[in-house]
Scaffold this motif. Structure first.
Motif, PDB file in Angstrom:
ATOM      1  N   ASP A 167      54.629  61.071  42.166  1.00  0.00           N
ATOM      2  CA  ASP A 167      52.851  61.463  42.915  1.00  0.00           C
ATOM      3  C   ASP A 167      52.148  62.565  42.263  1.00  0.00           C
ATOM      4  OD1 ASP A 167      51.221  62.352  45.066  1.00  0.00           O
ATOM      5  OD2 ASP A 167      51.939  61.200  45.993  1.00  0.00           O
ATOM      6  N   GLY A 168      50.742  62.304  41.623  1.00  0.00           N
ATOM      7  CA  GLY A 168      50.332  63.038  40.504  1.00  0.00           C
ATOM      8  C   GLY A 168      50.078  64.257  41.548  1.00  0.00           C
ATOM      9  N   ASP A 169      49.036  63.966  42.252  1.00  0.00           N
ATOM     10  CA  ASP A 169      48.571  65.250  43.505  1.00  0.00           C
ATOM     11  C   ASP A 169      49.554  65.627  43.516  1.00  0.00           C
ATOM     12  OD1 ASP A 169      45.850  63.712  43.240  1.00  0.00           O
ATOM     13  OD2 ASP A 169      47.325  62.445  44.761  1.00  0.00           O
ATOM     14  N   LYS A 170      50.736  65.408  44.069  1.00  0.00           N
ATOM     15  CA  LYS A 170      51.953  66.597  44.107  1.00  0.00           C
ATOM     16  C   LYS A 170      52.126  67.818  43.143  1.00  0.00           C
ATOM     17  CE  LYS A 170      53.475  64.072  48.534  1.00  0.00           C
ATOM     18  NZ  LYS A 170      54.562  62.984  49.437  1.00  0.00           N
ATOM     19  N   LEU A 171      52.265  66.996  41.963  1.00  0.00           N
ATOM     20  CA  LEU A 171      52.685  67.252  40.805  1.00  0.00           C
ATOM     21  C   LEU A 171      51.494  68.193  39.557  1.00  0.00           C
ATOM     22  CD1 LEU A 171      54.244  67.252  39.005  1.00  0.00           C
ATOM     23  CD2 LEU A 171      53.462  65.738  37.565  1.00  0.00           C
ATOM     24  N   TYR A 172      50.665  67.874  40.497  1.00  0.00           N
ATOM     25  CA  TYR A 172      49.449  68.476  39.899  1.00  0.00           C
ATOM     26  C   TYR A 172      49.619  69.757  41.120  1.00  0.00           C
ATOM     27  CZ  TYR A 172      44.631  71.026  39.438  1.00  0.00           C
ATOM     28  OH  TYR A 172      44.195  71.879  39.095  1.00  0.00           O
ATOM     29  N   GLU A 173      49.769  69.993  42.421  1.00  0.00           N
ATOM     30  CA  GLU A 173      50.249  71.336  42.869  1.00  0.00           C
ATOM     31  C   GLU A 173      50.587  71.836  42.921  1.00  0.00           C
ATOM     32  OE1 GLU A 173      49.624  71.809  48.336  1.00  0.00           O
ATOM     33  OE2 GLU A 173      49.786  70.067  47.439  1.00  0.00           O
ATOM     34  N   SER A 174      51.844  71.215  42.623  1.00  0.00           N
ATOM     35  CA  SER A 174      52.853  72.436  42.691  1.00  0.00           C
ATOM     36  C   SER A 174      52.466  73.094  40.989  1.00  0.00           C
ATOM     37  CB  SER A 174      54.365  71.482  42.599  1.00  0.00           C
ATOM     38  OG  SER A 174      54.337  70.496  43.625  1.00  0.00           O
ATOM     39  N   LEU A 175      52.065  72.636  40.309  1.00  0.00           N
ATOM     40  CA  LEU A 175      52.040  72.949  38.502  1.00  0.00           C
ATOM     41  C   LEU A 175      50.924  74.242  39.099  1.00  0.00           C
ATOM     42  CD1 LEU A 175      51.981  69.979  36.209  1.00  0.00           C
ATOM     43  CD2 LEU A 175      53.879  72.224  35.856  1.00  0.00           C
ATOM     44  N   MET A 176      50.160  74.034  40.054  1.00  0.00           N
ATOM     45  CA  MET A 176      49.245  74.939  40.245  1.00  0.00           C
ATOM     46  C   MET A 176      49.850  76.241  41.329  1.00  0.00           C
ATOM     47  SD  MET A 176      46.287  74.145  38.600  1.00  0.00           S
ATOM     48  CE  MET A 176      47.167  73.591  37.641  1.00  0.00           C
ATOM     49  N   GLU A 177      51.026  76.202  41.247  1.00  0.00           N
ATOM     50  CA  GLU A 177      51.622  77.123  42.335  1.00  0.00           C
ATOM     51  C   GLU A 177      52.222  77.599  40.979  1.00  0.00           C
ATOM     52  OE1 GLU A 177      52.600  78.231  45.461  1.00  0.00           O
ATOM     53  OE2 GLU A 177      51.179  77.966  45.459  1.00  0.00           O
TER      54      GLU A 177
END
Length: 449
Positions: free
Chosen positions: A42-52
């Motif tokens: 899931d790209g949105d969840k991956l992006y959100e996790s990377l920002m964290e």
């Protein structure tokens, strides 16, 4: 700026500080409560996790995704998914059929999970790419060849070297295609992640794979990126030949003594990264354990051409505070050294009872691994042991231990296992960091029947 610090290190320039790169992988998902499968699909969840990851760990460099099965999945391998690990390869399209995929099978931008990965790469580049060097991780050509062919690949190296060279040449073309996509999406560093290399003799690497690796790293540089060679397992004897493939950096895990390895990489003016222990320190250790490990490393090694990082893809459940402890030890070494100067680690693993190896009813095969789900070399070592089950059925006993479980760590240490993965039979070491063929393991087990 962290990005410039890391890129200078990989360009072998003098720097005032040492960069830190957390190989956060699926651990990134844990920071936001997402499973490994969610964060890898899931790209949105991956992006959100990377920002964290970026917010909490202030990395100088960071990977977008750590999954060596992206290319294999597109090429026809079936995957087994887990909630707290990257998927593992379960089937091999050319097992029993020694062929080479046609060039039309080279992954396209639109295949598999590549569109999702490229989209996240662009989004992360736009968000933090000015201050953080971004890594695009690609399954290395030898590991990808083993995914396609299966455990027979290791016998092919001995019996059919021309076939192996042809198969790995195809896989190198896959790597080059992925390099094109990832550099276009803004990646600064392209890493060929090839854990299987630690299981292959230096002579075989030189004879069969050297030209392909050199071509791949030359190709990465021709695209304006820097190239790194990632390996896991005990790659001590492979270090020299890996250096001669001419990467800009090499990354090793805890199986390799980084002080000794750096003596070799320094001869070739190659940066080296590693190798904070993933489980004993990062997963199960305290903040003080992590601080002390990093400080001790920095106090006992030349800082030029050095990157501090976990030994490989971080376990999913690594406590956030342990990674932050590593960050503090890298960025504020003097203060942290003072904090841990009197600290002594406490054994929290406990004790285990070993079998009575002298009085077993039947041969007992024990496979000591880092994690056969997450580590490709461990996967194939476990599969090699299971060939004995196919051959002898219940006439043998088999146990697989994972160096991510406290009891298994204690057992591994009590047995005195030096290198992972390894196979023991009736308490005796038989294969250490070398994956046996079916015939080899059958012949060896027969000695104990």
């Amino acid at each position: 700026m962290g990005k410039e610090l890391l890129l200078k290190t990989l360009r072998h320039e003098q720097t005032d500080n040492v960069p830190f790169v957390p190989f956060s992988g699926v651990h990134a998902g844990s920071l936001k409560g997402y499973t490994a499968r969610e964060v890898l699909t899931d790209g949105d969840k991956l992006y959100e996790s990377l920002m964290e990851v970026h917010k909490l760990y202030t990395p100088d460099g960071m990977p977008i995704i750590f999954d060596l099965q992206i290319e294999a999945e597109i090429l026809g391998c079936e995957l087994l998914w887990a909630e707290d690990n990257p998927p593992s390869v379960m089937s091999h399209p050319f097992a029993g059929d020694p062929k080479v995929p046609c060039k039309c099978k080279i992954p396209k931008k639109t295949d598999g999970r590549i569109p999702m990965v490229l989209d996240v790469m662009r989004r992360v580049k736009e968000s933090v790419g000015d201050d953080t060097a971004l890594y695009g991780l690609i399954c290395g050509p030898v590991t990808l060849a083993s995914h396609i062919r299966g455990s027979e690949f290791f016998m092919d190296i001995i019996m059919y070297p021309d076939y192996v060279k042809e198969l790995v040449a195809f896989c190198t073309e896959v790597c080059n295609a992925m390099t094109d996509y990832y550099v276009e999406a803004g990646m600064d560093v392209i890493a060929l992640v090839d854990p299987i290399i630690s299981q292959i003799s230096p002579k075989s690497i030189e004879d069969l794979f050297m030209d392909q690796f050199k071509a791949a790293f030359d190709y990465i540089r021709s695209k304006g990126a820097l190239g790194c060679f990632f390996v896991c397992g005990d790659a001590t004897i492979q270090m020299d030949v890996m250096c001669r493939t001419n990467p800009d950096g090499i990354s090793i895990d805890e199986n390799v003594n980084i002080n000794e390895a750096k003596k070799i990489t320094d001869q070739y003016n190659i940066a080296i990264g590693g190798n904070i222990p993933l489980t004993t320190t990062m997963l199960f250790g305290t903040q003080q354990d992590n601080m002390k490990y990093v400080v001790d490393m920095l106090d006992n090694i030349d800082h030029h051409n050095l990157i501090v990082s976990p030994g490989c893809d971080m376990p999913y459940n690594v406590p956030m505070e342990n990674t932050i402890a590593c960050v503090q030890a890298v960025k504020h070494t003097d203060e942290v050294r003072e904090m841990v100067k009197n600290y002594e680690a406490v054994d929290t693993l406990g004790d285990v009872e070993l079998p009575d190896y002298e009085n077993l009813d039947k041969p007992f095969i024990e496979v000591f691994t880092l994690d056969p789900v997450q580590c490709a070399a461990c996967t194939y070592m476990e599969k090699a042991a299971m060939l004995a089950r196919e051959e002898f059925g219940d006439a043998v006993d088999i146990a697989v231990y994972k160096y991510c479980i406290k009891e298994d760590i204690a057992r591994t240490q009590k047995m005195g296992v030096q290198h992972l993965p390894s196979i023991y039979i009736n308490g005796q070491l038989v294969w250490s960091s070398i994956i046996p063929s079916r015939q080899e393991i059958v012949d060896e087990v027969k000695k104990y029947l």
